[in-house]
Design an enzyme around this catalytic site. Structure first.
Site, PDB file in Angstrom:
ATOM      1  N   HIS A  45       0.833  -1.209   0.000  1.00  0.00           N
ATOM      2  CA  HIS A  45       0.000   0.000   0.000  1.00  0.00           C
ATOM      3  C   HIS A  45       0.863   1.252   0.000  1.00  0.00           C
ATOM      4  CE1 HIS A  45      -3.092  -2.877   0.882  1.00  0.00           C
ATOM      5  NE2 HIS A  45      -3.998  -1.944   0.763  1.00  0.00           N
ATOM      6  N   PRO A  46       0.473   2.236  -0.786  1.00  0.00           N
ATOM      7  CA  PRO A  46       1.217   3.496  -0.788  1.00  0.00           C
ATOM      8  C   PRO A  46       0.912   4.284   0.499  1.00  0.00           C
ATOM      9  CG  PRO A  46      -0.767   3.759  -2.099  1.00  0.00           C
ATOM     10  CD  PRO A  46      -0.723   2.307  -1.662  1.00  0.00           C
ATOM     11  N   VAL A 106      -2.292   1.862   7.106  1.00  0.00           N
ATOM     12  CA  VAL A 106      -3.351   1.673   6.102  1.00  0.00           C
ATOM     13  C   VAL A 106      -4.691   2.013   6.727  1.00  0.00           C
ATOM     14  CG1 VAL A 106      -4.515   0.021   4.576  1.00  0.00           C
ATOM     15  CG2 VAL A 106      -2.036  -0.106   4.886  1.00  0.00           C
TER      16      VAL A 106
HETATM   17  N1  LIG Z   1      -1.933   3.597   3.102  1.00  0.00           N
HETATM   18  C1  LIG Z   1      -3.254   3.646   2.780  1.00  0.00           C
HETATM   19  O1  LIG Z   1      -4.122   3.601   3.659  1.00  0.00           O
HETATM   20  N2  LIG Z   1      -3.582   3.751   1.466  1.00  0.00           N
HETATM   21  C2  LIG Z   1      -4.892   3.856   1.060  1.00  0.00           C
HETATM   22  N3  LIG Z   1      -6.017   3.881   1.761  1.00  0.00           N
HETATM   23  C3  LIG Z   1      -7.092   4.002   0.878  1.00  0.00           C
HETATM   24  O2  LIG Z   1      -8.264   4.067   1.159  1.00  0.00           O
HETATM   25  N4  LIG Z   1      -6.603   4.045  -0.402  1.00  0.00           N
HETATM   26  C4  LIG Z   1      -5.233   3.968  -0.330  1.00  0.00           C
HETATM   27  O3  LIG Z   1      -4.408   4.001  -1.254  1.00  0.00           O
END
Ligand SMILES: NC(=O)NC1=NC(=O)NC1=O
Length: 173
Positions: free
Chosen positions: A67-68, A120
């Site tokens: 995940h970014p 995330v």
């Molecule tokens: N690190 C993240 O939580 N990334 C993300 N959450 C999201 O809802 N979309 C993402 O790219």
């Protein structure tokens, strides 16, 4: 898109459509394809969730590492997937001021140093202003707790992306 169409997809078509439901983890769609036919969205997502739950901890952490960062460099340099771009920009995370972006970058770095994977959060379900607060709160959790919480967020993102693809009503969470 109705389930009849989904169930008739060959492997390449299925992975082409559903390959990024779990961010940058097309392997999961490649595995779930063999579970067809699917009854409905819930049935399809059940197989995604079962694959994630069956992974060893190293695999689950690997999903998180795909995940970014929220409001991270990829967002600034256009390196996000279209789904992530839509989610992050929808939450105002690709247009933060320099100070807010720097604060989030520091928190993200502290989080990643503590847990070994990025923070995330399903940003479509959270108040954008609450992201730094939620990150700071979760920083205090134990690694085992945080792995469970983070995977829960991956599943929420999965549900929303499937709902978008199947044009279902994402409000049924
Ligand atoms: N690190 C993240 O939580 N990334 C993300 N959450 C999201 O809802 N979309 C993402 O790219």
């Amino acid at each position: 898109m109705d389930m009849e169409k989904v169930n008739c997809m060959d492997f390449d078509e299925f992975v082409g459509v559903f390959g990024n439901v779990i961010e940058r983890c097309p392997l999961i769609a490649a595995a779930v394809w063999s579970q067809r036919p699917f009854l409905d969205l819930e049935d399809l997502e059940k197989h995604y969730f079962a694959f994630i739950d069956a992974l060893p901890q190293s695999g689950q952490e690997g999903i998180l590492r795909c995940h970014p960062d929220l409001a991270g460099r990829e967002g600034q340099q256009g390196g996000l997937t279209s789904e992530s771009q839509r989610e992050q920009s929808g939450a105002g995370l690709t247009s933060l001021g320099a100070e807010e972006r720097h604060k989030l970058a520091e928190l993200n770095a502290e989080y990643r140093a503590r847990f070994g994977f990025p923070f995330v959060l399903a940003v479509r379900l959270s108040d954008p202003a609450a992201v730094p607060r939620e990150l700071a709160r979760r920083l205090r959790c134990t690694p085992a707790q945080e792995l469970r919480t983070a995977l829960g967020e991956v599943k929420k993102i999965c549900h929303l992306r499937l709902a978008d693809l199947l044009n279902a009503d994402p409000a049924r969470l």
